[in-house]
Design a protein around this motif. Structure first.
Motif, PDB file in Angstrom:
ATOM      1  N   LEU A   1      50.254 -52.169 -24.059  1.00 23.20           N
ATOM      2  CA  LEU A   1      49.198 -51.293 -23.443  1.00 23.20           C
ATOM      3  C   LEU A   1      47.600 -51.948 -23.668  1.00 23.20           C
ATOM      4  N   SER A   2      47.588 -53.188 -24.305  1.00 22.72           N
ATOM      5  CA  SER A   2      46.200 -53.374 -24.411  1.00 22.72           C
ATOM      6  C   SER A   2      45.425 -53.716 -22.939  1.00 22.72           C
ATOM      7  N   VAL A   3      46.161 -53.863 -22.001  1.00 24.74           N
ATOM      8  CA  VAL A   3      45.930 -53.974 -20.748  1.00 24.74           C
ATOM      9  C   VAL A   3      44.678 -53.022 -20.326  1.00 24.74           C
ATOM     10  N   VAL A   4      45.031 -51.702 -20.828  1.00 23.30           N
ATOM     11  CA  VAL A   4      44.038 -50.665 -20.519  1.00 23.30           C
ATOM     12  C   VAL A   4      42.802 -50.422 -21.065  1.00 23.30           C
ATOM     13  N   ALA A   5      43.021 -50.975 -22.392  1.00 30.21           N
ATOM     14  CA  ALA A   5      41.686 -50.653 -23.279  1.00 30.21           C
ATOM     15  C   ALA A   5      40.245 -51.489 -22.464  1.00 30.21           C
ATOM     16  N   PRO A   6      40.031 -52.556 -21.852  1.00 33.90           N
ATOM     17  CA  PRO A   6      38.916 -52.587 -21.402  1.00 33.90           C
ATOM     18  C   PRO A   6      38.440 -51.957 -20.176  1.00 33.90           C
TER      19      PRO A   6
ATOM     20  N   LEU B   1      44.175 -42.222 -29.105  1.00 31.97           N
ATOM     21  CA  LEU B   1      44.733 -41.839 -27.987  1.00 31.97           C
ATOM     22  C   LEU B   1      46.341 -42.573 -27.975  1.00 31.97           C
ATOM     23  N   PHE B   2      47.312 -41.801 -27.377  1.00 26.58           N
ATOM     24  CA  PHE B   2      48.594 -42.087 -27.480  1.00 26.58           C
ATOM     25  C   PHE B   2      49.017 -42.332 -26.132  1.00 26.58           C
ATOM     26  N   SER B   3      49.683 -43.242 -25.575  1.00 25.39           N
ATOM     27  CA  SER B   3      50.153 -43.290 -24.206  1.00 25.39           C
ATOM     28  C   SER B   3      51.438 -44.236 -24.135  1.00 25.39           C
ATOM     29  N   HIS B   4      52.497 -44.065 -23.387  1.00 24.22           N
ATOM     30  CA  HIS B   4      53.567 -44.865 -22.956  1.00 24.22           C
ATOM     31  C   HIS B   4      52.980 -45.964 -22.002  1.00 24.22           C
TER      32      HIS B   4
ATOM     33  N   VAL C   1      42.310 -45.476 -38.404  1.00 24.42           N
ATOM     34  CA  VAL C   1      41.954 -44.123 -38.486  1.00 24.42           C
ATOM     35  C   VAL C   1      41.035 -43.585 -39.165  1.00 24.42           C
ATOM     36  N   LYS C   2      41.495 -44.066 -40.519  1.00 23.34           N
ATOM     37  CA  LYS C   2      40.413 -43.656 -41.925  1.00 23.34           C
ATOM     38  C   LYS C   2      39.053 -44.103 -41.862  1.00 23.34           C
ATOM     39  N   GLU C   3      38.897 -45.182 -41.270  1.00 24.34           N
ATOM     40  CA  GLU C   3      37.731 -45.995 -41.244  1.00 24.34           C
ATOM     41  C   GLU C   3      36.913 -45.461 -39.957  1.00 24.34           C
ATOM     42  N   ALA C   4      37.402 -44.672 -38.866  1.00 17.88           N
ATOM     43  CA  ALA C   4      36.707 -44.514 -37.751  1.00 17.88           C
ATOM     44  C   ALA C   4      35.652 -43.281 -38.098  1.00 17.88           C
ATOM     45  N   ASP C   5      34.636 -43.309 -37.080  1.00 13.00           N
ATOM     46  CA  ASP C   5      33.463 -42.607 -37.639  1.00 13.00           C
ATOM     47  C   ASP C   5      32.707 -42.370 -36.315  1.00 13.00           C
ATOM     48  N   ASN C   6      32.173 -41.226 -36.146  1.00 14.03           N
ATOM     49  CA  ASN C   6      31.156 -41.127 -34.970  1.00 14.03           C
ATOM     50  C   ASN C   6      31.887 -41.100 -33.874  1.00 14.03           C
ATOM     51  N   ALA C   7      32.849 -40.481 -33.369  1.00 12.45           N
ATOM     52  CA  ALA C   7      33.632 -40.338 -32.264  1.00 12.45           C
ATOM     53  C   ALA C   7      34.449 -41.751 -31.838  1.00 12.45           C
ATOM     54  N   GLN C   8      34.648 -42.364 -32.596  1.00 14.59           N
ATOM     55  CA  GLN C   8      35.147 -43.832 -32.432  1.00 14.59           C
ATOM     56  C   GLN C   8      36.493 -43.462 -31.390  1.00 14.59           C
ATOM     57  N   VAL C   9      36.558 -44.211 -30.397  1.00 12.06           N
ATOM     58  CA  VAL C   9      37.886 -44.078 -29.717  1.00 12.06           C
ATOM     59  C   VAL C   9      38.786 -45.244 -29.918  1.00 12.06           C
ATOM     60  N   ILE C  10      40.079 -44.848 -30.390  1.00 19.47           N
ATOM     61  CA  ILE C  10      40.977 -45.681 -30.854  1.00 19.47           C
ATOM     62  C   ILE C  10      42.238 -45.564 -29.807  1.00 19.47           C
ATOM     63  N   LEU C  11      42.697 -46.709 -29.398  1.00 15.28           N
ATOM     64  CA  LEU C  11      43.954 -46.556 -28.556  1.00 15.28           C
ATOM     65  C   LEU C  11      44.988 -47.333 -28.934  1.00 15.28           C
ATOM     66  N   VAL C  12      46.177 -46.644 -29.488  1.00 16.54           N
ATOM     67  CA  VAL C  12      47.301 -46.969 -30.159  1.00 16.54           C
ATOM     68  C   VAL C  12      48.147 -47.635 -28.963  1.00 16.54           C
ATOM     69  N   GLN C  13      48.884 -48.647 -29.618  1.00 21.90           N
ATOM     70  CA  GLN C  13      50.000 -49.571 -28.853  1.00 21.90           C
ATOM     71  C   GLN C  13      50.981 -48.593 -28.141  1.00 21.90           C
TER      72      GLN C  13
ATOM     73  N   PHE D   1      41.370 -51.152 -29.801  1.00 24.38           N
ATOM     74  CA  PHE D   1      42.869 -51.244 -29.422  1.00 24.38           C
ATOM     75  C   PHE D   1      43.674 -51.703 -30.718  1.00 24.38           C
ATOM     76  N   VAL D   2      44.518 -50.746 -31.219  1.00 30.57           N
ATOM     77  CA  VAL D   2      45.224 -51.089 -32.346  1.00 30.57           C
ATOM     78  C   VAL D   2      46.617 -51.619 -31.887  1.00 30.57           C
ATOM     79  N   ASN D   3      47.191 -52.870 -32.369  1.00 34.49           N
ATOM     80  CA  ASN D   3      48.123 -53.392 -31.603  1.00 34.49           C
ATOM     81  C   ASN D   3      49.301 -53.179 -32.651  1.00 34.49           C
ATOM     82  N   CYS D   4      49.487 -51.729 -32.605  1.00 32.58           N
ATOM     83  CA  CYS D   4      50.980 -51.394 -33.737  1.00 32.58           C
ATOM     84  C   CYS D   4      51.121 -49.888 -33.402  1.00 32.58           C
ATOM     85  N   THR D   5      52.140 -49.471 -33.661  1.00 29.17           N
ATOM     86  CA  THR D   5      52.306 -47.983 -33.398  1.00 29.17           C
ATOM     87  C   THR D   5      52.647 -47.083 -34.893  1.00 29.17           C
TER      88      THR D   5
END
Ligand SMILES: Nc1ncnc2c1ncn2[C@@H]1O[C@H](COP(=O)(O)OP(=O)(O)OP(=O)(O)O)[C@@H](O)[C@H]1O
Ligand SMILES: O=C(O)[C@H](O)COP(=O)(O)O
Length: 394
Positions: free
Chosen positions: A77-82, A59-62, A107-119, A94-98
């Motif tokens: 944006l980490s405030v949104v993750a919980p 997920l990408f957002s400003h 992203v590479k290690e993600a599996d099984n519909a892992q949800v990742i939120l980018v900074q 939550f990945v604390n970088c862009t």
């Protein structure tokens, strides 16, 4: 819609990049999210994607406007993750970088519909400039792109327009729904159609008023914009909000609008921009030392009459300073009038009017409250929205 939607693309086993609009309002002191509507609005797309069992959902957002280091700290944006995790019922990483190895490995290690939120995408200077290198870099992280940030589709940014230039792309359910409601209202409305425009600045809404005068059967103007029109008609406006450089345009609109254009005939005025003071109702001329802060009772009656039997209503911008109780009556009256049109398609264009409808308790009485402020306005102006244009055609 002539664009591909999420159901037109294959996502199983893939890394799906999704642009969402998690630009949520927060408490200035504590930083806590004060309204999670935009997160809730993204859930149908995210839940659908989870069911399709992709490899990962990135997920990408400003969040906010980011120009300085201080802005970065304020718009983490980490405030949104919980909150997202709670609403979605799955873990959100939550990945604390862009950019860089931390993001690439997640992203590479993600599996099984892992949800990742980018900074916050605006931590990158190239985001707002739609830097082609940035769009290409982000695109390289995934297999397909889903555009679901309706609130941001009027921005030609790297995350909204840059990524889809490099990947198969489709609209998410939120974008599809917004386009269905607002698109139908402005391109093929059931009639009679009434547009209501309020809010603070004429300059923000001129093009919308002009476009809606071509489409709607009636256009009602209220809010702070009123007084630029009143001055253009030669009335006294006291200390009311005015944009002197828009008087000529206001005159043109009045002439073009003719009987279609409905302007207030009275105002609730005060001798200060405050909830207390010498608050009273006056006619079209406002005495010196006073300012118009809401439409008056006669104007409310005129609006109710204009809305009778309406089949389509689009509303953008409050009728007065609804945040202060003495000046909320005009805005409440519009909410009530819309609630009394159960068969009509009633659409609230985001921003303050959406906040007013929700705050005043009318959210379930209207057909659609847009998640887009600027985006819904630009759509109503008839502009091409870059985030939509970038999605693959059907
Ligand atoms: N008569 C008035 N005098 C001064 N301010 C007013 C008046 N009427 C309304 N406002 C203010 O206008 C503001 C909303 O204006 P704005 O143009 O931002 O509306 P909006 O279109 O709903 O929001 P957005 O642009 O975020 O989509 C409110 O904060 C309200 O208090
Ligand atoms: O709040 C909005 O209208 C959208 O998130 C877009 O934000 P922006 O005006 O900062 O681009």
């Amino acid at each position: 819609m002539d664009k591909k939607t999420i159901k037109d693309i294959e996502v199983t086993g893939k890394t799906v990049l999704v642009r969402v609009d998690f630009n949520v309002p927060r408490n200035k002191e504590t930083g806590e999210i004060t309204n999670d509507n935009r997160i809730v609005a993204a859930l149908p797309t995210l839940k659908y994607l989870l069911e399709q069992k992709p490899k990962a959902i990135v997920l990408f957002s400003h969040l906010g406007k980011v120009k300085t280091e201080e802005d970065k700290a304020k718009n983490d944006l980490s405030v949104v993750a919980p909150r997202l995790s709670e609403l979605l019922g799955v873990d959100v990483k939550f990945v604390n970088c862009t950019r860089g190895p931390e993001l690439e490995n997640a992203v590479k290690e993600a599996d099984n519909a892992q949800v990742i939120l980018v900074q916050n995408t605006r931590y990158e200077k190239g985001e707002s400039k739609n830097d082609p290198e940035l769009g290409q870099y982000w695109a390289s992280l995934g297999d397909v792109f889903v555009e679901d940030a309706f609130g941001s589709v009027h921005r030609a940014h790297a995350s909204t327009a840059g990524i889809p230039a490099h990947l198969p792309s489709a609209a998410g359910f939120l974008v599809e729904k917004e386009i269905a409601y607002i698109g139908k209202a402005v391109s093929d409305p059931e009639r009679p159609m009434v547009a209501i425009l309020g809010g603070a600045k004429v300059s923000d809404k001129i093009l919308v008023i002009e476009n809606l005068l071509k489409i709607a059967d009636k256009v009602i103007v209220g809010g702070g914009m009123t007084y630029t029109f009143m001055k253009a008609m030669g009335h006294e406006i006291g200390n009311s909000l005015v944009e002197d450089d828009r008087i000529e345009v206001a005159k043109e609109i009045i002439e073009k609008g003719g009987d279609k254009l409905i302007l207030p005939v009275d105002s609730v005025i005060n001798n200060a921009f405050a909830a207390e003071g010498d608050i009273k109702v006056c006619g079209e001329d406002i005495p010196e030392g006073y300012m118009g802060l809401d439409i008056g009772p006669k104007s409310v009656e005129n609006i109710k009459a204009a809305l009778e039997g309406a089949k389509t209503v689009v509303w953008n911008g409050p009728m007065g300073v609804f945040e202060m109780e003495p000046f909320a009556k005009g805005t409440i009256a519009v909410c009530e009038a819309l609630a009394n049109l159960p068969d009509a398609n009633t659409i609230i264009g985001g921003g303050d009017s959406a906040a007013a409808v929700m705050q005043l308790g009318y959210a379930d009485k209207v057909s659609h409250i847009s998640t887009g402020g600027g985006a819904s306005l630009e759509y109503m102006e008839g502009k091409v929205l870059p985030g939509i244009a970038a999605i693959d055609d059907k």
